[in-house]
Every structure is written in C-alpha cells, then in structure tokens.
Design an enzyme around this catalytic site. Structure first.
Site, short mmCIF file in Angstrom:
data_model
loop_
_atom_site.label_atom_id
_atom_site.label_comp_id
_atom_site.label_asym_id
_atom_site.label_seq_id
_atom_site.Cartn_x
_atom_site.Cartn_y
_atom_site.Cartn_z
N ALA A 190 38.94 40.16 40.94
CA ALA A 190 38.56 41.44 40.31
C ALA A 190 39.57 42.55 40.60
O ALA A 190 39.51 43.60 39.99
CB ALA A 190 37.17 41.86 40.79
N TRP B 76 30.32 40.86 47.46
CA TRP B 76 29.92 41.87 46.47
C TRP B 76 28.44 41.63 46.17
O TRP B 76 28.07 40.51 45.79
CB TRP B 76 30.77 41.68 45.21
CG TRP B 76 30.51 42.64 44.10
CD1 TRP B 76 30.41 43.99 44.19
CD2 TRP B 76 30.33 42.30 42.72
NE1 TRP B 76 30.19 44.52 42.94
CE2 TRP B 76 30.13 43.51 42.03
CE3 TRP B 76 30.32 41.10 41.99
CZ2 TRP B 76 29.93 43.56 40.65
CZ3 TRP B 76 30.13 41.15 40.63
CH2 TRP B 76 29.93 42.37 39.97
N ASP C 171 36.82 34.56 42.22
CA ASP C 171 36.57 35.87 41.61
C ASP C 171 37.81 36.73 41.85
O ASP C 171 38.15 37.03 43.00
CB ASP C 171 35.32 36.50 42.27
CG ASP C 171 34.98 37.85 41.65
OD1 ASP C 171 35.74 38.35 40.81
OD2 ASP C 171 33.93 38.42 42.03
N LYS D 275 39.42 47.11 36.90
CA LYS D 275 40.08 47.93 37.92
C LYS D 275 41.56 48.10 37.61
O LYS D 275 42.07 49.21 37.61
CB LYS D 275 39.93 47.30 39.30
CG LYS D 275 38.61 46.59 39.55
CD LYS D 275 37.48 47.54 39.83
CE LYS D 275 36.15 46.81 39.69
NZ LYS D 275 35.03 47.47 40.27
C1 LIG Z 1 34.19 41.37 43.71
C2 LIG Z 1 33.90 41.81 42.32
N1 LIG Z 1 33.80 40.90 41.36
C3 LIG Z 1 33.54 41.24 40.09
C4 LIG Z 1 33.37 42.56 39.73
C5 LIG Z 1 33.05 42.80 38.29
O1 LIG Z 1 33.61 43.86 37.68
P1 LIG Z 1 33.41 44.15 36.15
O2 LIG Z 1 32.29 43.36 35.64
O3 LIG Z 1 33.15 45.61 36.07
O4 LIG Z 1 34.71 43.76 35.50
C6 LIG Z 1 33.45 43.56 40.70
C7 LIG Z 1 33.21 44.96 40.37
O5 LIG Z 1 32.96 45.80 41.17
C8 LIG Z 1 33.73 43.17 42.03
O6 LIG Z 1 33.84 44.06 43.00
#
Ligand SMILES: Cc1ncc(COP(=O)(O)O)c(C=O)c1O
Length: 396
Positions: A210, A127, A208, A243
């Site tokens: 997510a 990401w 991570d 999500k």
């Molecule tokens: C791999 C990954 N980690 C973390 C996030 C963080 O998402 P948020 O800060 O919107 O909860 C995302 C969002 O796209 C993601 O794709």
C-alpha cells in the site's frame, strides 16, 4: 428487519477525526489519520495527477464500460511498477481494483475459491481493516507475532516459529513495505527466511503493497515482492495507488497474481474477473485512467517520481528530527527506532491514559494503539510535541 441488526461499531480513526475537527484549540495536532500531509497540513492533488486529469478531460470521448478487470494498459503499467519493468510477465496478471482494499477483498475471494479450507495468518499488529476484510471473504484468521515494542524491531524468530505451525496451504498476509502500524520492515535476510519457510511448509504468500515509494524509494520498496516472485511458484499482491499517487478518494489499485505457469495465471485472472463481476461488476475508471497517463508518459512519470520522492524525503527528515527531539527531551536513545523505521507510521509506547491526556491536556490526537502518522508531525513543533509526550510518560 433493521431492528435485528447489531449496533455498528464506531471506527476509531473516523471518530478521532471528528473529535479533532470539533476541537477549537489553535495549536491542535492530528497524528491520527493515515493520509500523507504536506508541511501546511494539506493533502494536495499531485501536480502530475492534475496535468493527467486535464489531458483526460480533453481527450476522453466515451464513458462506455471497460471490463471487470479494468484497463489492460493500466494493469500492464502497474505490473511494471511492482514487479519491475524488465520482469518476465508471462506468469503475472493483474486486475484494476477499487483501491488497495478492493484488491485485498477480491484476491481473498479468489483464494477462497481455490483453497476453501485455508486460514489466513495476519501480523500482530496489522492494519485494523485487514481483519474485517478477510473475515468478509469467509476466512478465519490467525495471528503471527510481529513487533517488539521494546526495540522497535520485527520479532522475526517468533514470527517464523508461529508460522511454522500453519497447515500446508494456509495463506500468509505480509506487508510488502512500510508496515502499518509499526513502520518496522523485514530486512532482505529476514524476507529470505520467511520465503524459505513458505516454501518448506507450502504456505501461500499474499502481499499487501500500500505504500510503495514511501519507505526507501519506489524501486527499493518493491524489492521484497520482486524477491518473493523470483523464488515462489505462486503469490498474490494487492497494490494501492491511494498513497503514492495521492488518489485516495478515486479508489485505484491493482489485484495482481503470479501463477505457477501461464495457463494457471490466465485461468486465475479469468476467475478474478468473475469474482469482480459478481461483486461490483466493474471498477471506477477516472483514477485508473489518470494513473495510466502518469505512468505511461515519460514527462509526467518523471514529475510524479520527483513529487513522490520529495514526500518520502520529508517523512525521512521528520523521522530523524522527531527522534532527535525525543532523544534530547528524554535524555535517552529509546525513541531512536523512529528514525530507522519506514513509511508513514511508527508506534509510541503510550497507554490509553497517556493518549487521553495528550488529547485533553495538549490537543494532540493519536489513535488508541499509539500509532502516529509521521507526515502529520509538525515541522516547527517537534520540541513541543516531544515535551508533551515525555510529560505524559512521566519522564521528568
Ligand atoms: C496496510 C494497508 N493496506 C491497504 C490499504 C488500503 O488502501 P486503499 O484501499 O485506500 O487503497 C491501506 C490504507 O490505509 C493500508 O494501510
């Protein structure tokens, strides 16, 4: 002052979104932005969330501060969701965070206090925001190879060979499920091999998470974290509610840690509170409070799980139908990997010229690395999309 600042870099995805909005062609397709969309192309508020918000509005009688680590019942509910409802929680602690990104950042800050000389190893690709987030916490980053574009599989041997060169104490950032941007996840055997290496080389796992619930199911997608927690002495997990609860703009997540023992876990949690206090002081409440209601009420919890499962199944169905459309149009099995991959993303083997041509000649918007948002695939337009992709690839 400000004239001395470097020019800000345009965010590729935000620029693509703006170009998509400005495009007046009627059949335009957005496969770029990383949010879930339903068959009408909308990202609606989930029904269970709406009900919980209504309850919250009626019952909340104060807006007084909570605490830097947020609501304890929210944290307990998130620990149960991620580590399992029967997990031994004596060594696990959590803090409410500002989305998954906030969790990544405050955990990175915490680890920096613990091991200032460690480097962070990030998958190539990953990401894109992992890099600036970790750099902002003062880390220098290293990459480990991850994805084989030719097969759509994880390059597990190359990944392990590279990570075996990390120095003792380094941190390895891993996607717990639904790898972004590739959709290629490790199998249980591969997770065990990674964990063997972490233990052998004294590397610290930073997971991570997510997209829990977007891959194989809510419980199944936590399997890697749970396996890891059963084998390693210490780890951290950044969980996002953006999500799976559709709470993107409310900014809800959890920064979680597993300590070697209860005393370590409690100390680390206290320090995490200090890191948060020095940063933004307290997390926002509304989304976490709503999540807490959904996770703790049996009726709402079931309703939410059903909604999430329907979203997941829609994506699984789209993956199958899209790879089938590509198989038919290309007369080959080279896109079959799309059906097998997990979560919201897969990558297409497209160059910049292919991506430009898809946008300019076919009104199809895809980010520069070929990542597509599976939830954005048009249910009734998969043959047309497959045709456009094969046309730009020269598959005639
Ligand atoms: C791999 C990954 N980690 C973390 C996030 C963080 O998402 P948020 O800060 O919107 O909860 C995302 C969002 O796209 C993601 O794709």
């Amino acid at each position: 002052m400000f004239e001395a600042l470097p020019e800000p870099k345009a965010d590729a995805i935000l620029s693509l979104m703006a170009a998509f909005r400005a495009d007046t062609r009627p059949n335009k397709m957005d496969l770029g932005v990383g949010i879930y969309k339903d068959s009408a192309g909308k990202t609606p508020v989930m029904r269970a969330i709406k009900s919980a918000e209504t309850r919250l509005l009626e019952s909340q009688d104060t807006k007084a501060y909570v605490s830097p680590t947020g609501s304890a019942p929210f944290c307990a509910a998130m620990i149960a969701q991620v580590f399992g409802k029967d997990a031994d929680t004596s060594r696990i602690r959590a803090a409410q965070s500002v989305g998954g990104s906030g969790a990544l950042r405050v955990l990175a800050d915490l680890l920096k206090e613990g091991r200032p000389d460690a480097e962070i190893w990030v998958s190539d690709p990953s990401w894109p925001n992992h890099v600036p987030l970790m750099k902002a916490a003062g880390y220098s980053l290293q990459n480990y190879p991850y994805y084989d574009a030719a097969t759509g599989q994880v390059r597990i041997d190359d990944m392990l060979a590279t990570l075996s060169k990390a120095k003792s104490g380094d941190i390895v950032l891993l996607h717990g499920c639904c790898h972004n941007p590739t959709g290629a996840d490790l199998s249980t055997d591969e997770w065990n091999r990674v964990i063997d290496l972490l233990l052998e080389k004294d590397l610290f796992p930073f997971v991570d998470l997510a997209y829990q619930g977007f891959g194989d199911g809510l419980e199944e997608d936590a399997a890697a974290v749970r396996l890891m927690a059963s084998r390693v002495p210490e780890m951290v997990v950044a969980a996002s509610c953006s999500k799976n609860l559709g709470l993107y703009r409310e900014r809800v997540g959890a920064a979680m840690l597993l300590g070697k023992n209860e005393a370590d876990a409690t100390r680390a949690h206290g320090r995490l509170g200090s890191v948060i206090r020095a940063n933004y002081s307290m997390p926002p409440d509304h989304g976490a409070n709503t999540t807490e209601i959904v996770l703790s009420d049996d009726g709402l919890n079931n309703e939410w799980r059903e909604e999430l499962e329907a979203m997941r199944q829609r994506m699984v169905g789209l993956r199958q139908a899209f790879s089938e459309a590509l198989r038919k149009r290309s007369n080959s099995d080279r896109f079959d990997y799309i059906a097998a991959q997990k979560g919201m993303f897969s990558r297409l083997p497209l160059s910049t010229a292919h991506i430009d041509s898809l946008r300019e000649d076919h009104a199809i918007y895809i980010v520069g690395d070929g990542r597509i948002n599976v939830a954005g695939l048009p249910e009734g337009g998969l043959d047309k999309l497959a045709d456009a992709i094969c046309t730009v690839l020269g598959d005639d």
